[in-house]
Scaffold this motif. Structure first.
Motif, PDB file in Angstrom:
ATOM      1  N   ASN A 194       0.806  -1.269  -0.101  1.00 52.86           N
ATOM      2  CA  ASN A 194      -0.078   0.156  -0.327  1.00 52.86           C
ATOM      3  C   ASN A 194       0.734   1.346   0.088  1.00 52.86           C
ATOM      4  OD1 ASN A 194      -2.500  -1.134   0.078  1.00 52.86           O
ATOM      5  ND2 ASN A 194      -2.587  -1.360   2.255  1.00 52.86           N
ATOM      6  N   ILE A 220      -0.851  -5.327  -2.984  1.00 52.96           N
ATOM      7  CA  ILE A 220      -1.582  -3.767  -2.916  1.00 52.96           C
ATOM      8  C   ILE A 220      -3.040  -4.322  -2.361  1.00 52.96           C
ATOM      9  CG2 ILE A 220      -2.257  -1.759  -3.603  1.00 52.96           C
ATOM     10  CD1 ILE A 220       0.011  -2.163  -5.911  1.00 52.96           C
ATOM     11  N   GLY A 224      -4.356   1.021  -0.930  1.00 49.35           N
ATOM     12  CA  GLY A 224      -3.492   1.342  -2.144  1.00 49.35           C
ATOM     13  C   GLY A 224      -4.017   1.445  -3.504  1.00 49.35           C
TER      14      GLY A 224
END
Length: 259
Positions: A194, A220, A224
């Motif tokens: 992230n 992610i 993110g």
């Protein structure tokens, strides 16, 4: 170097010129440790007038060899495309940053203006990003259109360093009236997570010219993904968004549906 080794190297370097200003050592499996090892490569570079693209993929280049190659690149102002993926096979991670620094300094000395830089499949980690950070911030990369850093193990720290360098490059190039106009960004399999993705999202939002972004397998999740989705709204020319094998969740999925 023994005469039979020199002969083998000469054979390996045969037919390296492939037209269109490109000099290719791709897949030659050259093991270049010293300046002497790199003599054949250096000779080809020196003799190539109007060199626009240099392929070094599929070889292994040590610190001393990189310094020697860099010296040959110092007067290659026409160079535009550096295909330098998978060129540190079997090297210690600590060897890669100084090798990249030497090559980058040579391009800055030459006054080259790159349109493509590919350093994919080099396991250099966050420290490796430091190796080409100055290059990214220099006028050499103000003309960059494609940046490829797939499978480099950058991690969160490397992602942040990279994002800061891109932001600085955009700031400096904008002050000269020609902002960095990056079109393609590739950074899959880098463990950006992230924080790394969020840092890069800030750079993407500022740049605003992206057409392709490839960031699969980076760990992610929703936070993110949200940052990237917001940044992509500022890139109206974006056509390809490859974020495979990251965790969107239903919240992230809804964001993409609204893009």
């Amino acid at each position: 170097m023994a005469s039979e080794d020199i002969s083998q190297l000469a054979d390996s370097l045969a037919k390296t010129r492939v037209g269109g200003g490109e000099l290719s050592f791709k897949g030659k499996t050259l093991k270049l440790n010293t300046a002497e090892d790199a003599e054949g490569v250096i000779r080809e570079i020196n003799e190539y007038e109007g060199l626009q693209a240099l392929r070094l993929e599929g070889n292994t280049v040590g610190v001393e060899a990189a310094k020697a190659i860099a010296k040959a690149l110092e007067n290659k102002s026409d160079l535009k495309r550096c295909h330098w993926s998978d060129m540190f096979t079997g090297r210690l991670r600590s060897e890669i940053p100084p090798a990249l620094i030497s090559l980058g300094e040579a391009l800055m000395t030459a006054g080259a203006q790159l349109t493509e830089l590919d350093l994919s499949d080099n396991a250099f980690g966050p420290d490796g990003v430091r190796g080409f950070e100055a290059l990214l911030k220099s006028p050499v990369c103000f003309t960059l259109q494609e940046l490829k850093l797939n499978n480099c193990g950058m991690g969160i720290g490397g992602g942040k360093i990279l994002a800061a360098a891109l932001i600085e490059a955009h700031r400096k190039s904008s002050s000269l009236g020609k902002p960095l106009a990056l079109k393609m960004f590739v950074a899959g399999r880098n463990r950006l997570e992230n924080d790394g993705a969020t840092a890069l999202a800030e750079a993407f939002q500022l740049i605003g010219t992206l057409e392709e972004v490839h960031m699969p397998q980076n760990g992610i999740n929703h936070h993110g993904i949200t940052a990237l989705a917001e940044a992509f709204k500022f890139n109206p020319l974006l056509k390809v968004m490859n974020l495979n094998d990251n965790t969107f969740t239903d919240k992230g999925g809804m964001l993409w549906l609204r893009l």
